[in-house]
Write a protein that holds these residues in place. Structure first.
Motif, PDB file in Angstrom:
ATOM      1  N   PRO A  65       0.805  -1.235   0.000  1.00  0.00           N
ATOM      2  CA  PRO A  65       0.000   0.000   0.000  1.00  0.00           C
ATOM      3  C   PRO A  65       0.830   1.273   0.000  1.00  0.00           C
ATOM      4  CG  PRO A  65      -0.113  -1.083   2.138  1.00  0.00           C
ATOM      5  CD  PRO A  65       0.553  -2.035   1.210  1.00  0.00           C
ATOM      6  N   PHE A  66       2.045   1.223   0.519  1.00  0.00           N
ATOM      7  CA  PHE A  66       2.893   2.407   0.574  1.00  0.00           C
ATOM      8  C   PHE A  66       3.680   2.623  -0.728  1.00  0.00           C
ATOM      9  CE2 PHE A  66       2.333   1.149   5.017  1.00  0.00           C
ATOM     10  CZ  PHE A  66       1.903   2.348   5.566  1.00  0.00           C
ATOM     11  N   LEU A  67       4.028   1.536  -1.397  1.00  0.00           N
ATOM     12  CA  LEU A  67       4.906   1.638  -2.567  1.00  0.00           C
ATOM     13  C   LEU A  67       4.169   1.531  -3.900  1.00  0.00           C
ATOM     14  CD1 LEU A  67       8.014  -0.501  -1.497  1.00  0.00           C
ATOM     15  CD2 LEU A  67       7.742   1.975  -1.432  1.00  0.00           C
ATOM     16  N   SER A  68       2.912   1.107  -3.876  1.00  0.00           N
ATOM     17  CA  SER A  68       2.217   0.808  -5.125  1.00  0.00           C
ATOM     18  C   SER A  68       2.184   1.999  -6.083  1.00  0.00           C
ATOM     19  CB  SER A  68       0.792   0.331  -4.828  1.00  0.00           C
ATOM     20  OG  SER A  68       0.125  -0.017  -6.014  1.00  0.00           O
ATOM     21  N   LEU A  69       1.713   3.153  -5.608  1.00  0.00           N
ATOM     22  CA  LEU A  69       1.608   4.318  -6.498  1.00  0.00           C
ATOM     23  C   LEU A  69       2.975   4.846  -6.933  1.00  0.00           C
ATOM     24  CD1 LEU A  69      -1.405   6.243  -4.911  1.00  0.00           C
ATOM     25  CD2 LEU A  69      -1.393   4.735  -6.915  1.00  0.00           C
ATOM     26  N   LEU A 229     -15.515  -0.484 -14.093  1.00  0.00           N
ATOM     27  CA  LEU A 229     -14.977  -1.812 -13.810  1.00  0.00           C
ATOM     28  C   LEU A 229     -13.982  -1.796 -12.654  1.00  0.00           C
ATOM     29  CD1 LEU A 229     -14.595  -3.463 -17.316  1.00  0.00           C
ATOM     30  CD2 LEU A 229     -16.096  -4.149 -15.458  1.00  0.00           C
ATOM     31  N   ALA A 230     -13.244  -0.711 -12.507  1.00  0.00           N
ATOM     32  CA  ALA A 230     -12.362  -0.603 -11.343  1.00  0.00           C
ATOM     33  C   ALA A 230     -13.190  -0.648 -10.060  1.00  0.00           C
ATOM     34  CB  ALA A 230     -11.559   0.691 -11.405  1.00  0.00           C
ATOM     35  N   SER A 351      -1.201   0.428 -11.144  1.00  0.00           N
ATOM     36  CA  SER A 351      -0.953   0.521  -9.704  1.00  0.00           C
ATOM     37  C   SER A 351      -2.132   1.166  -8.989  1.00  0.00           C
ATOM     38  CB  SER A 351       0.329   1.308  -9.437  1.00  0.00           C
ATOM     39  OG  SER A 351       0.210   2.655  -9.846  1.00  0.00           O
ATOM     40  N   SER A 352      -2.773   2.157  -9.618  1.00  0.00           N
ATOM     41  CA  SER A 352      -3.923   2.813  -9.001  1.00  0.00           C
ATOM     42  C   SER A 352      -5.086   1.839  -8.841  1.00  0.00           C
ATOM     43  CB  SER A 352      -4.363   4.015  -9.841  1.00  0.00           C
ATOM     44  OG  SER A 352      -3.328   4.972  -9.935  1.00  0.00           O
ATOM     45  N   ILE A 353      -5.359   1.074  -9.907  1.00  0.00           N
ATOM     46  CA  ILE A 353      -6.462   0.114  -9.847  1.00  0.00           C
ATOM     47  C   ILE A 353      -6.138  -1.017  -8.882  1.00  0.00           C
ATOM     48  CG2 ILE A 353      -7.775  -1.578 -11.188  1.00  0.00           C
ATOM     49  CD1 ILE A 353      -7.538   0.296 -13.586  1.00  0.00           C
ATOM     50  N   ARG A 354      -4.906  -1.492  -8.919  1.00  0.00           N
ATOM     51  CA  ARG A 354      -4.521  -2.621  -8.058  1.00  0.00           C
ATOM     52  C   ARG A 354      -4.560  -2.229  -6.587  1.00  0.00           C
ATOM     53  NH1 ARG A 354       0.400  -6.018 -10.101  1.00  0.00           N
ATOM     54  NH2 ARG A 354      -1.224  -6.602 -11.581  1.00  0.00           N
ATOM     55  N   LEU A 355      -4.246  -0.983  -6.284  1.00  0.00           N
ATOM     56  CA  LEU A 355      -4.320  -0.535  -4.895  1.00  0.00           C
ATOM     57  C   LEU A 355      -5.746  -0.676  -4.372  1.00  0.00           C
ATOM     58  CD1 LEU A 355      -2.671   0.733  -2.593  1.00  0.00           C
ATOM     59  CD2 LEU A 355      -3.342   2.980  -3.465  1.00  0.00           C
ATOM     60  N   THR A 357      -8.178  -2.786  -5.730  1.00  0.00           N
ATOM     61  CA  THR A 357      -8.659  -4.168  -5.774  1.00  0.00           C
ATOM     62  C   THR A 357      -8.017  -5.039  -4.702  1.00  0.00           C
ATOM     63  OG1 THR A 357      -7.020  -4.687  -7.500  1.00  0.00           O
ATOM     64  CG2 THR A 357      -9.212  -4.025  -8.224  1.00  0.00           C
ATOM     65  N   VAL A 358      -6.713  -4.880  -4.484  1.00  0.00           N
ATOM     66  CA  VAL A 358      -6.029  -5.679  -3.459  1.00  0.00           C
ATOM     67  C   VAL A 358      -6.477  -5.249  -2.065  1.00  0.00           C
ATOM     68  CG1 VAL A 358      -3.784  -6.261  -2.451  1.00  0.00           C
ATOM     69  CG2 VAL A 358      -4.038  -6.148  -4.933  1.00  0.00           C
ATOM     70  N   GLY A 359      -6.627  -3.952  -1.867  1.00  0.00           N
ATOM     71  CA  GLY A 359      -7.117  -3.471  -0.588  1.00  0.00           C
ATOM     72  C   GLY A 359      -8.510  -3.994  -0.275  1.00  0.00           C
ATOM     73  N   ALA A 360      -9.339  -4.115  -1.316  1.00  0.00           N
ATOM     74  CA  ALA A 360     -10.702  -4.626  -1.122  1.00  0.00           C
ATOM     75  C   ALA A 360     -10.685  -6.085  -0.673  1.00  0.00           C
ATOM     76  CB  ALA A 360     -11.494  -4.477  -2.411  1.00  0.00           C
ATOM     77  N   MET A 361      -9.741  -6.876  -1.174  1.00  0.00           N
ATOM     78  CA  MET A 361      -9.632  -8.273  -0.745  1.00  0.00           C
ATOM     79  C   MET A 361      -9.359  -8.355   0.755  1.00  0.00           C
ATOM     80  SD  MET A 361      -9.955 -10.540  -3.309  1.00  0.00           S
ATOM     81  CE  MET A 361      -8.898 -11.952  -3.025  1.00  0.00           C
ATOM     82  N   SER A 362      -8.422  -7.545   1.239  1.00  0.00           N
ATOM     83  CA  SER A 362      -8.096  -7.540   2.664  1.00  0.00           C
ATOM     84  C   SER A 362      -9.286  -7.058   3.488  1.00  0.00           C
ATOM     85  CB  SER A 362      -6.885  -6.648   2.926  1.00  0.00           C
ATOM     86  OG  SER A 362      -5.762  -7.112   2.204  1.00  0.00           O
ATOM     87  N   LEU A 363      -9.973  -6.033   2.992  1.00  0.00           N
ATOM     88  CA  LEU A 363     -11.148  -5.518   3.682  1.00  0.00           C
ATOM     89  C   LEU A 363     -12.236  -6.589   3.757  1.00  0.00           C
ATOM     90  CD1 LEU A 363     -12.659  -3.133   4.972  1.00  0.00           C
ATOM     91  CD2 LEU A 363     -13.375  -2.458   2.656  1.00  0.00           C
TER      92      LEU A 363
END
Length: 421
Positions: A65-69, A229-230, A351-355, A357-363
């Motif tokens: 989450p810190f390095l993605s963008l 879609l994002a 990276s913006s979209i993945r931040l 989508t991946v964050g949503a999985m953890s949530l």
């Protein structure tokens, strides 16, 4: 030309550079999975503390989450192949050092903490660079087949690697770390042998990080279909992120053993493997609209069946059907998105979209845990089912999805919007 003509499937296997990329990353992925089970086992053997194992698992995910963008900006600036090679060398040194320290009898928890952080940070850069490179290594027509093949490889390595890692740990605790380091070095060799450039010619002028990140986000915002879609994938990942924990609790309520729970997830994974081989024929027969809307309803109708499953086999079968739908949906939207994102902003957009989508999985995993505690497994399943029903309805009502048509027509529309923007 349609995105998935039958002859292109054979052409993919004649693409030397893709085969080098795929085989190298397949071995590297297997090496990662070999280490997944032994790492917490090794920590427990050293410390007898589950909390320490949890800290290391968190450290592995913490850099993303810190390095993605910032990584997205740098991937668009730097030579992507060189980034991937440096990342693999770094990860080989990090994991190999664990083996060496263990062999010498000097392995400590700070050493493992550092390894987890380094590998997590390098994985963030590597994954973005690999995703951005694929549209340059294969043609647009080959993208669905290539992504499907990558999905299948990831699932197969997961099935094989976990039990094999446990066996290797039993033979010698640090051996999986040595093999993982060797897999990274093999990846370096395969990457070095690829002739294709991983990016197109770029402008040399650079702005500050904030401006470049904003450029990627602005591109997403100007594309209504990409923007929706994002949101749709991120929202769906909340449910899919919670499904693993829900399945485990449902299986335990059926008095399943740990081995039987493993069987459930093995059956689940087989659905994803089957989907990866059927992506092309399905995309030849169904439009982008039909796939995106239809599979949303499939997921919404399948999910409540978890609450009704009387045995572990049916739990696994429902999971396999869910995985089938999810892989087809993911590859469909990823392949068209990868084919229309301008190369010079690919890293920033991804990276913006993945931040999200991946964050949503953890949530989703956190939400599922709270709901299971408060509502119980059956009510949690029905709550998530209602949520997926709402997402399917919103997708059906979205005019950009309904008007998308075929994948090739969708790409043409998006390219025209990009040029107009």
């Amino acid at each position: 030309m349609p995105l998935n003509m039958p002859k292109k499937r054979a052409a993919l296997w004649r693409n030397r550079d893709y085969l080098l990329l795929w085989s190298g990353q397949g071995l590297s992925s297997l090496g990662d999975v070999l280490q997944d089970v032994p790492l917490p086992l090794l920590i427990l053997a050293l410390t007898h503390s589950p909390a320490q194992a949890g800290i290391v698992a968190t450290l592995q995910k913490l850099p993303f989450p810190f390095l993605s963008l910032p990584a997205g900006v740098l991937i668009d600036r730097w030579d992507r192949k060189r980034v991937m090679v440096i990342c693999d060398i770094g990860r080989a040194l990090a994991t190999g050092s664990v083996f060496l320290a263990y062999w010498l009898g000097h392995l400590s928890m700070p050493h493992i903490y550092l390894m987890a952080l380094v590998c997590g940070a390098l994985a963030t850069f590597f994954t973005l660079a690999e995703t951005a490179s694929l549209p340059n290594v294969v043609s647009k027509e080959q993208l669905p087949a290539a992504m499907g093949q990558n999905y299948a490889t990831s699932i197969v390595t997961g099935i094989i690697g976990a039990p094999l890692g446990g066996l290797l740990y039993a033979f010698y605790a640090a051996l999986p770390f040595l093999l993982n380091a060797l897999s990274y070095l093999i990846s370096v060799l395969s990457l070095s042998a690829i002739r294709t450039q991983f990016q197109q010619v770029r402008q040399t002028t650079q702005r500050n990080f904030r401006q470049e990140i904003q450029e990627g986000v602005a591109w997403i915002w100007r594309q209504p279909l990409v923007r929706f879609l994002a949101f749709r994938v991120s929202a769906g990942n909340i449910a899919y992120g919670g499904s693993t924990l829900i399945l485990i609790v449902l299986a335990q309520n059926l008095h399943a053993s740990a081995f039987e729970i493993g069987i459930i997830f093995t059956i689940d994974a087989l659905g994803g493997i089957a989907a990866s081989f059927l992506i092309e024929p399905l995309q030849r027969r169904l439009s982008f609209t039909h796939i995106t809307i239809g599979l949303g309803w499939v997921a919404a109708l399948l999910f409540p069946l978890y609450a009704l499953a009387p045995n572990i086999f049916l739990l696994g079968l429902i999971g396999a059907l869910m995985s089938f739908a999810l892989v087809i949906f993911d590859v469909t939207q990823l392949s068209y998105r990868a084919s229309i994102i301008p190369d010079n902003i690919f890293g920033r957009v991804t990276s913006s979209i993945r931040l999200l989508t991946v964050g949503a999985m953890s949530l989703g995993a956190a939400i599922a845990g709270i709901m299971l505690q408060l509502l119980g497994p059956i009510n949690t399943v029905y709550s998530f089912s209602a949520y997926l029903f709402v997402l399917a309805l919103l997708t059906t009502l979205n005019k950009d999805i309904r008007q998308a048509g075929s994948l090739s027509e969708t790409e043409m529309t998006l390219e025209e919007d990009t040029q107009a923007g």
